[in-house]
Design a protein around this motif. Structure first.
Motif, PDB file in Angstrom:
ATOM      1  N   VAL A 692      36.143  36.160  40.993  1.00 14.69           N
ATOM      2  CA  VAL A 692      35.563  37.420  41.444  1.00 14.69           C
ATOM      3  C   VAL A 692      34.635  37.940  40.358  1.00 14.69           C
ATOM      4  CG1 VAL A 692      36.063  39.840  41.978  1.00 14.69           C
ATOM      5  CG2 VAL A 692      37.482  38.023  42.939  1.00 14.69           C
ATOM      6  N   HIS A 693      33.414  38.317  40.756  1.00 15.49           N
ATOM      7  CA  HIS A 693      32.404  38.770  39.798  1.00 15.49           C
ATOM      8  C   HIS A 693      31.992  40.200  40.142  1.00 15.49           C
ATOM      9  CE1 HIS A 693      31.793  34.575  38.382  1.00 15.49           C
ATOM     10  NE2 HIS A 693      32.105  34.285  39.648  1.00 15.49           N
ATOM     11  N   THR A 694      32.670  41.163  39.542  1.00 16.13           N
ATOM     12  CA  THR A 694      32.294  42.557  39.788  1.00 16.13           C
ATOM     13  C   THR A 694      30.952  42.850  39.134  1.00 16.13           C
ATOM     14  OG1 THR A 694      33.053  44.837  39.670  1.00 16.13           O
ATOM     15  CG2 THR A 694      33.406  43.498  37.722  1.00 16.13           C
ATOM     16  N   SER A 695      30.301  43.902  39.593  1.00 16.57           N
ATOM     17  CA  SER A 695      29.009  44.312  39.024  1.00 16.57           C
ATOM     18  C   SER A 695      29.180  45.662  38.345  1.00 16.57           C
ATOM     19  CB  SER A 695      27.945  44.402  40.123  1.00 16.57           C
ATOM     20  OG  SER A 695      26.722  44.868  39.599  1.00 16.57           O
ATOM     21  N   TYR A 696      28.728  45.757  37.101  1.00 19.49           N
ATOM     22  CA  TYR A 696      28.852  47.003  36.346  1.00 19.49           C
ATOM     23  C   TYR A 696      27.533  47.762  36.355  1.00 19.49           C
ATOM     24  CZ  TYR A 696      33.364  45.529  34.515  1.00 19.49           C
ATOM     25  OH  TYR A 696      34.670  45.158  34.405  1.00 19.49           O
ATOM     26  N   SER A 697      27.635  49.059  36.548  1.00 17.38           N
ATOM     27  CA  SER A 697      26.457  49.929  36.489  1.00 17.38           C
ATOM     28  C   SER A 697      26.458  50.671  35.173  1.00 17.38           C
ATOM     29  CB  SER A 697      26.463  50.915  37.653  1.00 17.38           C
ATOM     30  OG  SER A 697      25.389  51.817  37.521  1.00 17.38           O
ATOM     31  N   LEU A 698      25.333  50.600  34.469  1.00 14.63           N
ATOM     32  CA  LEU A 698      25.217  51.230  33.156  1.00 14.63           C
ATOM     33  C   LEU A 698      24.689  52.655  33.220  1.00 14.63           C
ATOM     34  CD1 LEU A 698      23.789  48.207  31.179  1.00 14.63           C
ATOM     35  CD2 LEU A 698      25.630  49.640  30.332  1.00 14.63           C
ATOM     36  N   ALA A 699      24.111  53.047  34.328  1.00 19.54           N
ATOM     37  CA  ALA A 699      23.389  54.324  34.353  1.00 19.54           C
ATOM     38  C   ALA A 699      23.762  55.182  35.560  1.00 19.54           C
ATOM     39  CB  ALA A 699      21.890  54.062  34.342  1.00 19.54           C
ATOM     40  N   GLY A 704      28.257  58.238  30.216  1.00 19.76           N
ATOM     41  CA  GLY A 704      28.163  56.937  29.566  1.00 19.76           C
ATOM     42  C   GLY A 704      29.233  55.965  30.005  1.00 19.76           C
ATOM     43  N   ARG A 705      30.174  56.425  30.828  1.00 17.75           N
ATOM     44  CA  ARG A 705      31.183  55.504  31.345  1.00 17.75           C
ATOM     45  C   ARG A 705      30.537  54.498  32.288  1.00 17.75           C
ATOM     46  NH1 ARG A 705      37.146  57.443  33.146  1.00 17.75           N
ATOM     47  NH2 ARG A 705      38.071  57.488  31.069  1.00 17.75           N
ATOM     48  N   LEU A 706      31.051  53.280  32.276  1.00 20.37           N
ATOM     49  CA  LEU A 706      30.581  52.275  33.218  1.00 20.37           C
ATOM     50  C   LEU A 706      31.260  52.498  34.567  1.00 20.37           C
ATOM     51  CD1 LEU A 706      30.837  49.034  31.032  1.00 20.37           C
ATOM     52  CD2 LEU A 706      28.896  50.575  31.278  1.00 20.37           C
ATOM     53  N   SER A 707      30.587  52.080  35.630  1.00 20.38           N
ATOM     54  CA  SER A 707      31.228  52.053  36.942  1.00 20.38           C
ATOM     55  C   SER A 707      31.154  50.633  37.475  1.00 20.38           C
ATOM     56  CB  SER A 707      30.551  53.033  37.910  1.00 20.38           C
ATOM     57  OG  SER A 707      29.200  52.670  38.137  1.00 20.38           O
ATOM     58  N   SER A 708      32.081  50.303  38.343  1.00 26.73           N
ATOM     59  CA  SER A 708      32.226  48.938  38.834  1.00 26.73           C
ATOM     60  C   SER A 708      32.100  48.929  40.353  1.00 26.73           C
ATOM     61  CB  SER A 708      33.600  48.396  38.407  1.00 26.73           C
ATOM     62  OG  SER A 708      34.004  47.289  39.172  1.00 26.73           O
ATOM     63  N   SER A 709      31.470  47.872  40.893  1.00 24.22           N
ATOM     64  CA  SER A 709      31.319  47.788  42.348  1.00 24.22           C
ATOM     65  C   SER A 709      31.290  46.329  42.782  1.00 24.22           C
ATOM     66  CB  SER A 709      30.029  48.484  42.803  1.00 24.22           C
ATOM     67  OG  SER A 709      28.888  47.877  42.226  1.00 24.22           O
ATOM     68  N   ASP A 710      31.564  46.119  44.064  1.00 22.88           N
ATOM     69  CA  ASP A 710      31.474  44.793  44.706  1.00 22.88           C
ATOM     70  C   ASP A 710      32.235  43.686  43.972  1.00 22.88           C
ATOM     71  OD1 ASP A 710      29.788  45.886  46.675  1.00 22.88           O
ATOM     72  OD2 ASP A 710      28.056  45.618  45.374  1.00 22.88           O
ATOM     73  N   PRO A 711      33.544  43.831  43.804  1.00 23.20           N
ATOM     74  CA  PRO A 711      34.392  44.959  44.184  1.00 23.20           C
ATOM     75  C   PRO A 711      34.559  45.941  43.029  1.00 23.20           C
ATOM     76  CG  PRO A 711      35.757  43.138  43.489  1.00 23.20           C
ATOM     77  CD  PRO A 711      34.335  42.647  43.379  1.00 23.20           C
ATOM     78  N   ASN A 712      35.018  47.144  43.373  1.00 28.42           N
ATOM     79  CA  ASN A 712      35.311  48.149  42.355  1.00 28.42           C
ATOM     80  C   ASN A 712      36.694  47.851  41.790  1.00 28.42           C
ATOM     81  OD1 ASN A 712      35.957  50.385  40.838  1.00 28.42           O
ATOM     82  ND2 ASN A 712      35.242  51.867  42.330  1.00 28.42           N
ATOM     83  N   LEU A 713      36.733  47.389  40.538  1.00 33.34           N
ATOM     84  CA  LEU A 713      38.005  47.038  39.910  1.00 33.34           C
ATOM     85  C   LEU A 713      38.500  48.140  38.983  1.00 33.34           C
ATOM     86  CD1 LEU A 713      37.392  43.257  39.115  1.00 33.34           C
ATOM     87  CD2 LEU A 713      38.400  44.303  41.145  1.00 33.34           C
ATOM     88  N   GLN A 714      37.770  49.262  38.931  1.00 35.10           N
ATOM     89  CA  GLN A 714      38.181  50.346  38.037  1.00 35.10           C
ATOM     90  C   GLN A 714      39.034  51.391  38.739  1.00 35.10           C
ATOM     91  OE1 GLN A 714      34.494  51.765  36.256  1.00 35.10           O
ATOM     92  NE2 GLN A 714      34.770  50.358  34.546  1.00 35.10           N
ATOM     93  N   ASN A 715      39.073  51.345  40.054  1.00 35.02           N
ATOM     94  CA  ASN A 715      39.820  52.367  40.799  1.00 35.02           C
ATOM     95  C   ASN A 715      41.094  51.846  41.443  1.00 35.02           C
ATOM     96  OD1 ASN A 715      37.918  54.192  40.093  1.00 35.02           O
ATOM     97  ND2 ASN A 715      37.019  54.429  42.124  1.00 35.02           N
ATOM     98  N   ILE A 716      41.558  50.666  41.024  1.00 32.48           N
ATOM     99  CA  ILE A 716      42.826  50.162  41.557  1.00 32.48           C
ATOM    100  C   ILE A 716      43.940  51.105  41.109  1.00 32.48           C
ATOM    101  CG2 ILE A 716      44.475  48.260  41.536  1.00 32.48           C
ATOM    102  CD1 ILE A 716      42.160  46.369  41.009  1.00 32.48           C
ATOM    103  N   PRO A 717      44.671  51.713  42.044  1.00 31.37           N
ATOM    104  CA  PRO A 717      45.702  52.685  41.653  1.00 31.37           C
ATOM    105  C   PRO A 717      46.820  52.015  40.856  1.00 31.37           C
ATOM    106  CG  PRO A 717      45.216  52.781  44.008  1.00 31.37           C
ATOM    107  CD  PRO A 717      44.595  51.534  43.486  1.00 31.37           C
ATOM    108  N   ILE A 718      47.238  52.669  39.779  1.00 29.28           N
ATOM    109  CA  ILE A 718      48.321  52.086  38.968  1.00 29.28           C
ATOM    110  C   ILE A 718      49.473  53.069  38.771  1.00 29.28           C
ATOM    111  CG2 ILE A 718      46.825  50.471  37.739  1.00 29.28           C
ATOM    112  CD1 ILE A 718      46.816  52.449  35.386  1.00 29.28           C
ATOM    113  N   ARG A 719      49.406  54.236  39.440  1.00 28.87           N
ATOM    114  CA  ARG A 719      50.488  55.209  39.280  1.00 28.87           C
ATOM    115  C   ARG A 719      51.652  54.926  40.206  1.00 28.87           C
ATOM    116  NH1 ARG A 719      47.422  61.080  38.471  1.00 28.87           N
ATOM    117  NH2 ARG A 719      46.306  60.492  36.567  1.00 28.87           N
ATOM    118  N   THR A 720      51.446  54.068  41.203  1.00 24.32           N
ATOM    119  CA  THR A 720      52.534  53.718  42.112  1.00 24.32           C
ATOM    120  C   THR A 720      52.878  52.242  41.934  1.00 24.32           C
ATOM    121  OG1 THR A 720      51.032  53.076  43.904  1.00 24.32           O
ATOM    122  CG2 THR A 720      51.683  55.392  43.777  1.00 24.32           C
TER     123      THR A 720
END
Length: 969
Positions: A692-699, A704-720
């Motif tokens: 899997v090759h996610t894409s990071y957005s720099l801007a 200044g935080r990076l965001s991830s898409s296709d797929p978004n691997l930064q929003n996988i819930p980990i509290r449950t």
């Protein structure tokens, strides 16, 4: 000297005419909020909205005439709202009573736009007692009656009642035409019924009351059924829905008043006749003088060329002064007023307008060699690629475009599979083009030559594409990241937006060459003539933007930010994205099956609690069950009249002990996990790499935080527990392990340093449990044997303070009364007074300067910090507090990522950095070298702030190795 053009002046308005009516006041407000708060350099006069206004007039009136557009105006007027009340205030005294006063820096721009209108030799019309909309309605109907075409330049929904076969609307900010179909899309009714719908729905912005509980959609349904307002009110008793029926009866007169308020007056006794609106060529001296006075340099040059103004006229124009009195305003570091270049390359102004540029299509080796020689000679080129997909790991290279100077660009087609005219079938003969291997062999030395700078927009994408073709492009500059370093928070940084802002040019849309929807074709099927114009323009625009933006880095002291935090990240993320991470689809399949069974059980339980079956995914049906059938208190209706069933509502009800909302929240969370992750993630596995090759957005963020898409691997819930299970599917290759290296409480550490909180500093230095320490400080509880619930409260406050949490927010989070939450926050500030001082100082700095900065100099601009809107201002103040903290933490991990490849290489470790998830980095390495890799990774991450910043608290990294991401974290 070219012969001057007469633009249609002196002609009466007839059936062959085209009248443009600009809603000047509405456009000014939109321009003000859409554009950054730019000021005139000489005296600080706010002119950002005036700049947008002038560019709009130039485009609509003059540029369209010069191009010979079929829909160019023959008659034109700008209509403004006059000061004071109108006849509507006599109908309803509270009309527009809730409107805030205009922003302070907008007030001096009101007379300036009227000056601008007259400078363009256009009528500026307003009448006391009437709104601009009434004047527009009167003129539009007069012209349509004579058979003329009418374009109303506005997006104001109140004007949509005028649209018919002769009258259309044009949204100049979006360049979108609104016809009858557009009105139906907006209101659900034809234009002649818009007034009826508005009478029912009301308008909160104008304080038009309408009927409570009825929104646009409901109003449209009712009017489509009953025809008009009076017939509806006459038959209100027949309405089945009890509350709706009661409101229609009770508020019938209010609806009638609302209709009178929204109905436009089409018979205003106007003073200026239509014939006086004939478009004439502006007086060069007057117009250029106004533009020079405003310091709109680019537009001044453009208008001088368009009007063929001679040197004497331009020189004499310097004596012009606007009628408005300048009013000082704080300067904003965002380049010259109106988005014009500042200290740019002097030669740039001599380049031809993009619209008049011809581009080359390079189809022979001989022609390619000439372009390569020219690129070496200039030492600076614009570069862009065209592909078959937005995914750089699956898309194929179709062609490459180069620009050697603004206005000089070419397209090199490589894999177009069709004839040169039209869009033909796959089996049509391919056009002449250079064989891919030959072209790559010729271009590779140039694109890898350290003596030639390559300028790209969103360079990471193109670098991945070209790396897959065997080319390591170096060195590079990225106009997107230059803009991001300069203007974070002021505007977007995509090429189209930057081109419109700084070059006053709208690039060719992709849909124009490739179509839309199901009919859209990939770029290799686009005809070469269209492809050349589209692709070469991208390289040309990129190079032009470079000449505008790059010099600003030095002048605005942002070069270090760009050179140390932005540009180096391109190569780092290119390698990470290409490396990807292994995903085990079998694990996800089993999870999907488990989730499906749990969902079925929850669904049955929910239906049993509700006493009937219903669509749990339907907010409307859920609201009816909770509040109508079960009678649970605490529900609130939305503007549409439906019950609100958002997460905040359900969490409040759950905190009160109601079982049904608790189960619905569980169902929603599990359903999202299944649809977003366990079902969807396998589709992202690349067929060639198996990863899997996610894409990071720099801007894309303001911190200044990076965001991830296709797929978004930064929003996988980990509290449950279910959310954490998703990470078990991310695994290492055979013989390897994954390493998770995570900063421990980095934002709290940054806060302790920036705010100078000695208690927190000492706690971090001593390696204490910071949340337990905070709980002990606040609640006088010993750390030994502390109740976990008390520590949880302290943790929520610790992190909430960083994000400017309110008593309401903390109360919801901890399920406690708001008063108790307010006491916690007050006590926190008493125990750590430096935090309150930091917050107050940060907000004051933001209000004075219009931006805040991280420890490393990254700026976040905050144009709404002085907003008259209380909610907007409060939100921006919270952002001002958070941005330096979160931004500094983001900068620290960027610095670690930039240093990491060299550190690993120096240690002769084959580890690959795969993912970045906020404060965490994921690596893959042979199992035998895990311990050594962890040691290097920890050293780099913990020392990332130095030497630029010597933190007064230690950075600590938790790192572990395992076969899966879940086990390593």
């Amino acid at each position: 000297m070219a012969t001057k053009k007469t633009l249609g002046g002196g002609t009466p308005l007839t059936k062959n005419s085209h009248l443009y009516l600009v809603d000047g006041s509405a456009y000014l407000f939109r321009a003000y909020h859409a554009l950054p708060p730019l000021t005139r350099k000489s005296d600080g006069l706010p002119v950002g909205a005036v700049s947008g206004f002038c560019n709009m007039l130039q485009k609509l009136v003059l540029a369209s005439k010069e191009r010979g557009d079929r829909d160019a105006p023959t008659h034109f007027a700008v209509i403004f709202d006059a000061k004071g009340d109108t006849f509507r205030n006599e109908i309803y005294s509270d009309y527009k009573a809730n409107r805030d006063a205009p922003p302070e820096d907008m007030v001096p721009q009101f007379p300036l736009v009227r000056d601008a209108t007259r400078a363009f030799s256009l009528p500026s019309i307003e009448m006391t007692g009437f709104e601009a909309d009434d004047l527009i309605a009167t003129y539009a109907k007069q012209a349509a009656t004579l058979g003329a075409e009418v374009t109303i330049v506005s997006s104001d929904k109140d004007l949509m009642q005028l649209v018919d076969d002769k009258i259309e609307m044009l949204d100049p900010m979006k360049d979108k035409v609104i016809d009858s179909d557009g009105v139906v899309e907006k209101f659900g009714v034809t234009p002649d019924k818009v007034v009826e719908v508005q009478a029912l729905a009301g308008d909160s912005s104008d304080n038009v009351p309408g009927v409570p509980g009825i929104g646009i959609k409901t109003a449209a349904l009712l009017i489509n059924e009953f025809g008009d307002l009076e017939n509806l009110l006459a038959n209100a008793e027949s309405i089945k829905q009890k509350k709706r029926r009661e409101n229609l009866i009770e508020f019938a007169e209010q609806a009638r008043i609302s209709r009178r308020l929204v109905l436009l007056d089409q018979d205003v006794p106007v003073d200026v006749p239509l014939d006086d609106m004939a478009v004439v060529e502006p007086d060069a001296k007057k117009l250029i003088g106004f533009l020079k006075d405003m310091e709109f340099n680019t537009l001044t040059r453009r208008m001088a060329e368009m009007l063929d103004a001679d040197a004497d006229a331009i020189e004499a124009a310097g004596d012009h002064k606007s009628e408005a009195k300048p009013k000082a305003a704080p300067s904003v570091e965002a380049g010259e007023a109106g988005g014009t270049p500042g200290a740019m390359d002097p030669a740039y102004a001599d380049n031809p307008p993009i619209e008049e540029t011809e581009y080359d299509c390079v189809t022979t080796i001989e022609a390619l060699d000439e372009w390569i020689a020219e690129a070496y000679a200039t030492g600076l080129i614009g570069l862009d690629t065209e592909t078959t997909s937005l995914d750089p790991m699956s898309g194929s290279l179709v062609g490459i475009s180069l620009a050697t100077k603004p206005g000089r660009a070419c397209y090199i087609p490589l894999t177009h599979g069709m004839a040169s005219e039209g869009t033909l079938a796959l089996d049509d003969p391919a056009p002449e083009q250079i064989p891919v291997k030959d072209a790559i062999a010729r271009l590779k030395p140039l694109l890898e030559d350290s003596g030639v700078m390559k300028v790209l927009q969103n360079a990471k994408y193109d670098l991945v594409i070209l790396k897959r073709a065997g080319i390591d492009v170096y060195p590079i500059d990225d106009t997107m990241l230059i803009s991001y370093a300069l203007d974070t928070g002021l505007h977007s940084h995509g090429m189209d937006a930057l081109s419109q802002r700084f070059l006053e040019h709208t690039p060719i849309p992709f849909k124009e060459v490739a179509g839309t929807g199901k009919a859209q074709i990939t770029f290799d099927k686009v005809s070469l003539d269209k492809a050349t114009r589209y692709a070469a323009e991208d390289a040309d625009v990129t190079l032009r933007l470079y000449h505008v933006l790059k010099p600003r880095l030095v002048g605005e002291r942002m070069m270090t930010v760009y050179e140390t935090l932005e540009r180096p990240m391109v190569g780092v993320l290119q390698q990470m994205e290409m490396a990807g991470i292994k995903l085990d689809p079998a694990i996800l399949k089993r999870m999907s099956s488990d989730f499906a069974q749990k969902l079925a059980g929850l669904e049955a339980e929910i239906h049993e609690l509700a006493g009937e079956e219903f669509n749990i995914g339907s907010p409307k049906q859920l609201g009816e069950i909770l509040f109508d059938k079960m009678g649970i208190e605490g529900g609130k209706k939305t503007k549409t009249g439906a019950w609100g069933t958002g997460a905040d509502v359900l969490e409040t009800l759950a905190a009160q002990g109601h079982d049904l909302p608790i189960r619905v929240l569980e169902w929603r969370q599990l359903s999202k996990l299944k649809s977003t992750y366990t079902d969807a993630l396998p589709d992202f596995i690349n067929e060639e790499t198996g990863r899997v090759h996610t894409s990071y957005s720099l801007a894309s963020t303001t911190t200044g935080r990076l965001s991830s898409s296709d797929p978004n691997l930064q929003n996988i819930p980990i509290r449950t527990e279910e959310g954490r299970k998703i990470r078990t599917a991310f695994v290492a290759d055979d013989g390897n392990v994954l390493i998770s290296a995570d900063y421990s409480q980095i934002e709290l550490r940054v806060l302790a340093h920036m705010a100078g909180i000695d208690t927190l500093r000492q706690a971090f230095a001593d390696g204490l449990d910071i949340h337990a320490m905070t709980a002990s400080e606040m609640f006088n509880e010993p750390i030994e044997g502390m109740d976990p619930m008390i520590r949880r409260k302290a943790k929520a406050i610790n992190f909430g303070i960083i994000y400017g949490i309110s008593a309401f927010g903390l109360a919801n989070q901890l399920s406690i009364p708001r008063g108790e939450a307010a006491e916690y926050i007050d006590k926190y500030f008493e125990r750590f007074p430096g935090i309150r001082a930091y917050m107050d100082e940060t907000k004051a700095y933001a209000r004075e300067h219009g931006f805040v900065s991280t420890l490393f100099g990254r700026k976040t601009h905050l144009p709404e910090i002085a907003s008259k809107n209380g909610a907007q201002r409060s939100f921006t103040e919270r952002a001002a507090i958070n941005a330096p903290i979160q931004g500094s933490a983001a900068d620290i991990i960027r610095r670690a990522m930039i240093r990491m490849p060299e550190a690993l290489e120096k240690a002769k470790l084959p580890a690959k950095m795969l993912l970045q998830v906020h404060d965490e980095l994921i690596f893959e390495v042979p199992e035998k070298q895990a311990d050594k890799t962890i040691k290097v990774v920890r050293e780099v991450m913990e020392g990332a702030a130095a030497p630029a910043v010597n933190l007064s608290v230690p950075l600590v990294v938790d790192a572990n190795a395992a076969l899966s991401w879940a086990e390593a974290h």
